[in-house]
Design an enzyme around this catalytic site. Structure first.
Site, PDB file in Angstrom:
ATOM      1  N   LYS A  22      14.595  60.250  34.963  1.00 54.56           N
ATOM      2  CA  LYS A  22      15.022  58.849  34.948  1.00 54.56           C
ATOM      3  C   LYS A  22      14.946  58.259  36.350  1.00 54.56           C
ATOM      4  CE  LYS A  22      19.555  57.741  35.169  1.00 54.56           C
ATOM      5  NZ  LYS A  22      19.927  56.743  36.210  1.00 54.56           N
ATOM      6  N   ASN A  23      15.535  58.953  37.320  1.00 57.93           N
ATOM      7  CA  ASN A  23      15.619  58.361  38.656  1.00 57.93           C
ATOM      8  C   ASN A  23      14.259  58.259  39.340  1.00 57.93           C
ATOM      9  OD1 ASN A  23      18.316  57.980  38.308  1.00 57.93           O
ATOM     10  ND2 ASN A  23      18.976  59.618  39.688  1.00 57.93           N
ATOM     11  N   ARG A  94      22.011  49.286  38.606  1.00 63.96           N
ATOM     12  CA  ARG A  94      21.869  49.147  40.050  1.00 63.96           C
ATOM     13  C   ARG A  94      20.432  49.358  40.519  1.00 63.96           C
ATOM     14  NH1 ARG A  94      24.341  49.536  45.115  1.00 63.96           N
ATOM     15  NH2 ARG A  94      23.162  50.886  46.498  1.00 63.96           N
ATOM     16  N   CYS A 118      30.516  48.894  40.534  1.00 59.35           N
ATOM     17  CA  CYS A 118      29.999  49.791  39.514  1.00 59.35           C
ATOM     18  C   CYS A 118      31.071  50.832  39.305  1.00 59.35           C
ATOM     19  CB  CYS A 118      28.688  50.379  40.012  1.00 59.35           C
ATOM     20  SG  CYS A 118      28.473  52.122  39.828  1.00 59.35           S
ATOM     21  N   ARG A 123      29.195  50.947  46.104  1.00 58.80           N
ATOM     22  CA  ARG A 123      27.737  50.958  46.180  1.00 58.80           C
ATOM     23  C   ARG A 123      27.131  49.677  46.770  1.00 58.80           C
ATOM     24  NH1 ARG A 123      25.634  54.000  40.780  1.00 58.80           N
ATOM     25  NH2 ARG A 123      24.128  54.893  42.170  1.00 58.80           N
ATOM     26  N   PRO A 124      27.378  49.411  48.042  1.00 59.95           N
ATOM     27  CA  PRO A 124      26.797  48.236  48.691  1.00 59.95           C
ATOM     28  C   PRO A 124      25.298  48.419  48.955  1.00 59.95           C
ATOM     29  CG  PRO A 124      28.003  49.555  50.272  1.00 59.95           C
ATOM     30  CD  PRO A 124      28.159  50.241  48.954  1.00 59.95           C
ATOM     31  N   MET A 125      24.685  47.413  49.610  1.00 57.07           N
ATOM     32  CA  MET A 125      23.239  47.495  49.877  1.00 57.07           C
ATOM     33  C   MET A 125      22.901  47.322  51.348  1.00 57.07           C
ATOM     34  SD  MET A 125      21.095  45.843  46.783  1.00 57.07           S
ATOM     35  CE  MET A 125      19.597  46.121  47.701  1.00 57.07           C
ATOM     36  N   ASP A 126      23.902  47.536  52.216  1.00 56.90           N
ATOM     37  CA  ASP A 126      23.678  47.273  53.642  1.00 56.90           C
ATOM     38  C   ASP A 126      22.547  48.113  54.242  1.00 56.90           C
ATOM     39  OD1 ASP A 126      25.788  49.335  53.116  1.00 56.90           O
ATOM     40  OD2 ASP A 126      25.538  49.675  55.258  1.00 56.90           O
ATOM     41  N   ASP A 308      25.211  63.991  40.833  1.00 56.78           N
ATOM     42  CA  ASP A 308      24.944  63.699  39.421  1.00 56.78           C
ATOM     43  C   ASP A 308      25.155  64.907  38.506  1.00 56.78           C
ATOM     44  OD1 ASP A 308      24.380  61.080  40.046  1.00 56.78           O
ATOM     45  OD2 ASP A 308      22.209  61.253  39.835  1.00 56.78           O
ATOM     46  N   ILE A 330      29.764  61.956  47.850  1.00 53.19           N
ATOM     47  CA  ILE A 330      28.779  60.857  47.824  1.00 53.19           C
ATOM     48  C   ILE A 330      29.425  59.562  47.324  1.00 53.19           C
ATOM     49  CG2 ILE A 330      26.513  60.109  46.984  1.00 53.19           C
ATOM     50  CD1 ILE A 330      26.330  62.580  48.753  1.00 53.19           C
ATOM     51  N   ARG A 400      21.585  55.654  28.478  1.00 52.04           N
ATOM     52  CA  ARG A 400      20.918  55.194  29.694  1.00 52.04           C
ATOM     53  C   ARG A 400      20.128  56.334  30.328  1.00 52.04           C
ATOM     54  NH1 ARG A 400      24.592  53.053  34.078  1.00 52.04           N
ATOM     55  NH2 ARG A 400      22.534  53.142  34.997  1.00 52.04           N
TER      56      ARG A 400
HETATM   57  C1  UD1 Z   1      20.645  57.359  43.460  1.00 51.29           C
HETATM   58  C2  UD1 Z   1      20.578  57.790  42.024  1.00 51.29           C
HETATM   59  C3  UD1 Z   1      21.959  58.168  41.504  1.00 51.29           C
HETATM   60  C4  UD1 Z   1      22.606  59.198  42.428  1.00 51.29           C
HETATM   61  C5  UD1 Z   1      22.568  58.738  43.886  1.00 51.29           C
HETATM   62  C6  UD1 Z   1      23.072  59.791  44.858  1.00 51.29           C
HETATM   63  C7  UD1 Z   1      18.711  56.475  41.208  1.00 51.29           C
HETATM   64  C8  UD1 Z   1      18.228  55.397  40.313  1.00 51.29           C
HETATM   65  N1  UD1 Z   1      20.014  56.722  41.219  1.00 51.29           N
HETATM   66  O1  UD1 Z   1      21.449  56.172  43.496  1.00 51.29           O
HETATM   67  O2  UD1 Z   1      21.825  58.701  40.192  1.00 51.29           O
HETATM   68  O3  UD1 Z   1      23.938  59.424  42.021  1.00 51.29           O
HETATM   69  O4  UD1 Z   1      21.225  58.395  44.255  1.00 51.29           O
HETATM   70  O5  UD1 Z   1      22.333  60.957  44.732  1.00 51.29           O
HETATM   71  O6  UD1 Z   1      17.925  57.156  41.846  1.00 51.29           O
HETATM   72  N2  UD1 Z   1      25.376  53.291  50.117  1.00 51.29           N
HETATM   73  C9  UD1 Z   1      25.809  52.347  51.027  1.00 51.29           C
HETATM   74  N3  UD1 Z   1      24.966  51.322  51.384  1.00 51.29           N
HETATM   75  C10 UD1 Z   1      23.704  51.208  50.862  1.00 51.29           C
HETATM   76  C11 UD1 Z   1      23.256  52.176  49.925  1.00 51.29           C
HETATM   77  C12 UD1 Z   1      24.116  53.207  49.568  1.00 51.29           C
HETATM   78  O7  UD1 Z   1      26.927  52.428  51.519  1.00 51.29           O
HETATM   79  O8  UD1 Z   1      22.989  50.264  51.239  1.00 51.29           O
HETATM   80  C13 UD1 Z   1      26.269  54.408  49.710  1.00 51.29           C
HETATM   81  C14 UD1 Z   1      26.666  54.311  48.242  1.00 51.29           C
HETATM   82  O9  UD1 Z   1      27.778  53.480  48.078  1.00 51.29           O
HETATM   83  C15 UD1 Z   1      26.969  55.750  47.911  1.00 51.29           C
HETATM   84  C16 UD1 Z   1      25.980  56.537  48.775  1.00 51.29           C
HETATM   85  O10 UD1 Z   1      25.580  55.629  49.802  1.00 51.29           O
HETATM   86  O11 UD1 Z   1      28.265  56.089  48.279  1.00 51.29           O
HETATM   87  C17 UD1 Z   1      24.786  57.079  48.036  1.00 51.29           C
HETATM   88  O12 UD1 Z   1      24.035  56.030  47.528  1.00 51.29           O
HETATM   89  P1  UD1 Z   1      22.447  56.100  47.317  1.00 51.29           P
HETATM   90  O13 UD1 Z   1      21.888  57.383  47.820  1.00 51.29           O
HETATM   91  O14 UD1 Z   1      21.879  54.824  47.822  1.00 51.29           O
HETATM   92  O15 UD1 Z   1      22.382  56.104  45.726  1.00 51.29           O
HETATM   93  P2  UD1 Z   1      21.464  55.246  44.791  1.00 51.29           P
HETATM   94  O16 UD1 Z   1      20.087  55.158  45.338  1.00 51.29           O
HETATM   95  O17 UD1 Z   1      22.147  53.999  44.392  1.00 51.29           O
END
Ligand code: UD1
Length: 422
Positions: A22-23, A94, A118, A123-126, A308, A330, A400
């Protein structure tokens, strides 16, 4: 809404075929936006998240055809008609944010909704934003949307991620394929899904090296072309089904599984008294003798123990001999399965990011509620080892990320069915 009924106590024997990841699929599908030529993905998983990504890509003007019962996706983004990822779609999933990098690279602009809260944390996007800004994008937040512009296109840059975010690495990697010059992603995520994405982008003509390590180098090219790519096996689905015989007894061969995808997990299974043998076709799993033993688990970015698989591992440790400690590093709020497992007779407590689990002889069936994707499947696993009937409600989360869980577990002898939740 559907529910899953499990009557526990039966050992499991036979084979389960592991689907495409999926991912990986959710990152590979947006790669179509980078090229005006077709992209074909084979071994695609049949999941509602893939359908959500299909809806999103179509809303941007991409054509997405599902062939061979959904196992093949034929994508084409000859002409983009929109660069806006709407809140209505992004809030459901997301991973919708993975269109940001490709849209910026190809169209030099994108408007992408922030995903919002979520169930498993903020889970921000910074990290995504800083990386794309380093490549010359101007990004503002307005009305809950990121408005991104790169007049004249993105420029190659040295990008250091403050955390090895999977999604931020994927967005940066895709964006960099069409940027002018060389991009270096430092502290990149190393997940197999990143390598799979890089393989696909290379097949499309991208110049990438170092994927699978912490430093990825991308030499921008003027355009990408048509390609066909097979989606890597889903290591999380694999780990989930490997836990089924560890919990219920018996011997299950997971077809398509390979050790290198789940090494840290296999090491913990071995310590818990569960044997994993690599066969010509996959991984064969059985208990070494009787109940598994307690083990400690700390989640970490790949190659560490995957977050996961934390909920599913907890389900197994609920019936293991002794006391286990599970630390979630995480996500800040990823133990929602714990109170449901308590309803099934588990003995555990949670403090902050640490759960302490004292194994019991036997869990007891109960009606429980699935609160996220991995939590729901952990309750099904717990149900396999429980006395009596477990009813897992609200299984839309499950759909999902797991295709036909009841058929796959039913085929190896589990007493499991899907019922309509009237
Ligand atoms: C991906 C996986 C998800 C998995 C996760 C961690 C997909 C579609 N999903 O999610 O199943 O659980 O990796 O292995 O591939 N963070 C920030 N700022 C950001 C981005 C992330 O603070 O801009 C934090 C998140 O809040 C979280 C951590 O970083 O605590 C990990 O997030 P990230 O590795 O980005 O996970 P996803 O890509 O969303």
């Amino acid at each position: 809404m559907d529910a899953i009924l499990v009557r526990g106590g039966r050992p499991l024997n036979g084979q389960i075929t592991i689907a495409g990841a999926k991912n990986a699929a959710l990152a590979l599908m947006p790669a179509t936006l980078l090229s005006d030529e077709p992209l074909t993905l084979t071994n695609a998983p049949r999941l509602s998240d893939v359908r959500t990504m299909t809806t999103l890509l179509r809303s941007l003007g991409a054509e997405v055809q599902t062939l061979q019962d959904g196992k093949v996706l034929a994508l084409s983004s000859h002409t983009l008609t929109s660069t806006r990822a709407d809140y209505d779609i992004v809030r459901k999933m997301r991973a919708s944010n993975l269109v940001l990098g490709p849209l910026l690279a190809r169209a030099h602009r994108a408007v992408v909704s922030l995903p919002g809260g979520c169930a498993i944390g903020a889970r921000p996007m910074d990290i995504h934003v800083s990386a794309l800004e380093a490549m010359g994008a101007e990004i503002d937040l307005k009305d809950g949307y990121l408005h991104a512009n790169a007049p004249g296109g993105l420029k190659g840059a040295r990008v250091k991620l403050r955390f090895a975010s999977v999604g931020a690495t994927e967005n940066t990697l895709m964006a960099a394929t069409l940027a002018r010059g060389t991009t270096l992603i430092e502290n990149a995520a190393r997940e197999p899904e990143i390598v799979d994405l890089a393989d696909c982008l290379r097949a499309m003509g991208a110049q990438i090296s170092g994927d699978g390590t912490s430093t990825i180098e991308i030499q921008g090219v003027a355009r990408l072309h048509a390609a066909s790519h097979r989606v890597v096996a889903d290591r999380i689905e694999l780990g989930t089904y490997m836990l089924a015989p560890a919990i219920a007894g018996g011997e299950v061969e997971c077809i398509g599984g390979r050790i290198h995808l789940v090494e840290a997990f296999v090491e913990r299974l071995d310590a818990a008294g569960v044997s994993v043998e690599e066969t010509a076709k996959g991984l064969k799993v059985a208990r070494k003798n009787g109940r598994p033993h307690a083990v400690d688990v700390v989640t970490a970015p790949y190659p560490g123990f995957p977050t996961d698989l934390q909920a599913q591992m907890m389900a197994m440790l609920c019936t293991a001999e002794g006391q286990s400690r599970l630390e979630e590093r995480i996500f800040e709020n990823r133990f929602m399965h714990a109170p449901e497992l308590l309803r099934m007779g588990a003995s555990l407590d949670v403090q902050g990011g640490v759960a302490t689990v004292r194994g019991v002889d036997r869990l007891k069936g109960a009606p429980v509620m699935a609160t996220d994707l991995r939590a729901s499947v952990s309750l099904i696993l717990a149900g396999l080892a429980a006395e009596g009937e477990t009813r897992v409600n609200r299984v839309y989360h499950l759909d999902r990320g797991y295709e036909q869980v009841e058929a796959k577990l039913g085929a190896v002898g589990a007493d499991i069915e899907r019922v309509s939740d009237a």
